[in-house]
Scaffold this motif. Sequence first.
Motif, short mmCIF file in Angstrom:
data_model
loop_
_atom_site.label_atom_id
_atom_site.label_comp_id
_atom_site.label_asym_id
_atom_site.label_seq_id
_atom_site.Cartn_x
_atom_site.Cartn_y
_atom_site.Cartn_z
N SER A 20 -26.19 -1.23 -3.38
CA SER A 20 -26.35 -1.27 -4.77
C SER A 20 -27.92 -2.14 -5.19
N ALA B 278 -30.49 8.06 -5.49
CA ALA B 278 -29.28 7.41 -5.58
C ALA B 278 -28.66 7.69 -6.83
N LYS B 279 -27.32 7.38 -7.00
CA LYS B 279 -26.47 7.48 -8.24
C LYS B 279 -26.95 6.36 -9.10
N THR B 280 -27.56 6.94 -10.28
CA THR B 280 -28.35 5.95 -11.13
C THR B 280 -27.71 5.67 -12.45
N ALA C 115 -36.85 2.38 -5.90
CA ALA C 115 -35.94 3.51 -5.57
C ALA C 115 -36.68 4.95 -5.48
N GLN D 56 -29.95 -0.14 4.88
CA GLN D 56 -29.17 0.62 3.73
C GLN D 56 -28.93 -0.52 2.69
N PHE E 70 -31.13 3.48 -0.92
CA PHE E 70 -29.89 3.04 -1.96
C PHE E 70 -28.72 3.97 -2.11
N GLU E 71 -27.65 3.39 -2.44
CA GLU E 71 -26.41 4.44 -2.69
C GLU E 71 -26.43 4.31 -4.21
N HIS E 72 -26.62 3.20 -4.95
CA HIS E 72 -26.57 2.89 -6.10
C HIS E 72 -27.76 2.35 -6.64
#
Length: 337
Positions: A130, A278-280, A145, A127, A152-154
């Motif tokens: 970012s 992911a939050k991008t 991504a 994991q 990825f989280e971000h």
Amino acid sequence: MNIKTYHHQQAFTLDSGDILPELHISYQVFGEANADKSNIIWICHALTGNTNPLEWWSGLVGEDRFYDPNEYQIICANVIGSCYGSTYALSTNPKTGNAYYHDFPLVTTNDMARAIDILRKSLGIHQIKSLVGGSLGAQVALHWAIENPDLFEHVVLFAGNAQMSPWGIGFNETQRQAILLDPTWPDKNPKAGLTGMKIARQVGMLSYRHYDSYEVKQKDEDARLDDFKANSYQRYQGEKLASRFDAFAYWTLSKAMDSHHVGRNRGGLISALQKVKAKTLSVGIDTDLLFPKTEAQLISRLVKNGHYKEIKSPYGHDAFLIEYEQLNYILKSFYLN
């Protein structure tokens, strides 16, 4: 510098169908991972960048900076095709025992992402908090991504795009023509094409910066007839790069940028971008001539959890390496919301 190199001893098939018999991937690690490895920041460098973002992104990465190695484990790998330790044109081809030189195959931004993922697996990382990249680094990060949406989280992309434009390809081709016309370029010599690369870099600077930045920094205050600030600045930029880079890497990496298209073999741009979970954050620059802000806006619009922010700057494309106050503000608001 604590530069490490991972040796992948298996064949690596490129998007072109060509095969590299093995890979060397150079990288650096700053800081320690926490117990559950949830604090990893992975940074992808730009065209002529190396594995040390504390050096070339010093206003963003480093002690007491936004990405602080006392808080995060920060990893940066040199992309294949570059000259900072990873496999590229001057590496030894194990099949011949000689350097590849001009026979080094075409590498894509997707190939670069797949190679970095091999390194990631070798490090036992499952994991990443970012994934961060600018320009070429943003292109590589976006492929990564898309291919690994749960990793990825971000995702944070500065001055990036989903597909290289004809305008951008035109700039790159013009630079490569300068290398091609250097009479030393055909030589099997590490310094082949170096004069041509100096000129290529000078052309490149005109796409990385903007009219306004030259007005601010390179305008002469007197009415001289010759020897202008802009003359010496262009020559300086060529010499500066030639002291640390080579024409083979410049050729390979500019070709890779030309190949950039995240929709290739993924059903098109929309289908590909919608795979990103992911939050991008996609950051555009109002004066970017090379990757206009509309390209960054496209990414933020098409990924499922996309956000767009804009840097206001006279420095053009290079603003993501310069405007640290704005970068920090943009990142703080992104992570808080």
